[in-house]
Design a protein around this motif. Structure first.
Motif, PDB file in Angstrom:
ATOM      1  N   SER A  45       1.010  -1.353  -0.088  1.00 48.36           N
ATOM      2  CA  SER A  45       0.227  -0.309   0.041  1.00 48.36           C
ATOM      3  C   SER A  45       0.811   1.375   0.298  1.00 48.36           C
ATOM      4  N   ILE A  48       2.820   1.550  -3.675  1.00 44.67           N
ATOM      5  CA  ILE A  48       1.261   2.396  -4.565  1.00 44.67           C
ATOM      6  C   ILE A  48       0.966   4.106  -3.981  1.00 44.67           C
ATOM      7  N   MET A  52       1.435   6.663  -6.982  1.00 42.60           N
ATOM      8  CA  MET A  52       0.210   7.460  -7.811  1.00 42.60           C
ATOM      9  C   MET A  52      -0.007   8.430  -7.086  1.00 42.60           C
TER      10      MET A  52
END
Length: 326
Positions: A45, A48, A52
């Protein structure tokens, strides 16, 4: 009596003095293992989010201090560092202050209406029978599930100049033809009225469902005791029910502030149907309409938007952190 007189001997147990350090080292090792396990679960997580969210955010901040534009992207050249020029131009040489004030005003109005109507609908749902409650829930779900663009298109036809249902209904009620070919989008005030109707219509279901779920946590005995003490409905909600809803409503309030401040689809779709973009732009559409020519300037707008959202949600974040520490 001494040990010699009683005939007993004191036997020292070897290793007793070293038990505490051994136990402490084992606990530290276990804590390290648990920490490594937790970070291994969080690593995907975190990666990411870093790719992102983190990388684009850092790149946006860096570009806001440069004159990065299409020519740099096409030619593959590095932009020049301009310092705070983009932010100064944003405040002094553009209509950004007016757009910011307009966006904040709309956000306040829509947030108040959405939360107020959502809480009211949730309370009314507790008074309905099972059949009516299911019917209302289905209607709310349909409004909530409809994509913003589709909802704006439907409401655009309802307020259409020639074939709109609203104009026909107003002509029927007043018995005149004053509302024939009346444009709801050409005037900024009526444009924002239509926009508020659309956003509130789609925002109420989320607040209603969330509040209705929270109302189920209010003990019935407490409400019954308040009724026996002579408390009216408003006083019961204010002094008994609201304390149970406070934490939920704070989260809902922060989310609605964020969502209503960065609306884009509804505004852009209504502008495409006849609204004046120069007088109805909000932060999202204003940044979009700056065009792809000056990425540095648009990055400065994005940084201001992110900073504004962080400031508005900081109180909630601080309260959450304090509650976790307790």
């Amino acid at each position: 009596m001494s040990d010699r007189q009683t005939g007993t001997a004191t036997v020292e147990r070897p290793g007793r003095t070293g038990a505490a350090p051994v136990r402490g080292s084992r606990e530290k090792a276990r804590a390290r293992r648990e920490a490594r396990g937790g970070w291994s679960l969080l690593a995907p997580s975190v990666i990411i989010l870093g790719v992102m969210v983190g990388y684009p955010a850092v790149l946006m901040v860096i570009q806001s201090f440069t004159d990065y534009g299409v020519k740099n992207k096409v030619q593959g050249t590095l932009p020049d560092f301009v310092g705070l020029d983009n932010y100064i131009d944003l405040i002094t040489k553009s209509d950004f202050p007016a757009v910011l004030l307009r966006s904040l005003s709309l956000m306040v109005v829509m947030t108040v209406l959405i939360i107020g109507l959502g809480v009211l609908v949730a309370v009314l749902m507790t008074r309905l029978s099972r059949g009516w409650r299911i019917t209302v829930s289905v209607g709310l779900l349909l409004a909530w599930a409809m994509p913003p663009l589709a909802a704006t298109t439907v409401w655009g036809w309802i307020f259409d100049t020639q074939y709109g249902l609203v104009n026909w209904a107003l002509n029927t009620i007043t018995g005149t033809s004053n509302w024939t070919n009346h444009s709801w989008l050409i005037d900024p005030m009526s444009f924002f009225f239509v926009l508020i109707v659309i956003v509130v219509w789609q925002g109420v279901p989320f607040v209603a469902f969330t509040t209705y779920a929270a109302l189920g946590q209010v003990p019935g005995e407490v409400l019954e005791a308040a009724s026996l003490d002579g408390a009216t409905g408003i006083k019961r909600f204010r002094f008994v029910v609201f304390p149970y809803l406070r934490s939920v409503l704070v989260v809902v309030l922060v989310l609605e502030i964020i969502w209503n401040l960065r609306i884009f689809t509804q505004v852009y779709a209504l502008q495409s149907r006849g609204g004046l973009a120069s007088e109805t732009n909000v932060l999202g559409t204003y940044m979009f309409r700056q065009g792809p020519g000056d990425f540095g300037f648009t990055s400065a707008i994005g940084v201001v938007m992110v900073a504004l959202l962080l400031i508005l949600s900081w109180r909630y974040v601080r309260t959450t952190l304090k509650e976790e520490e307790l």
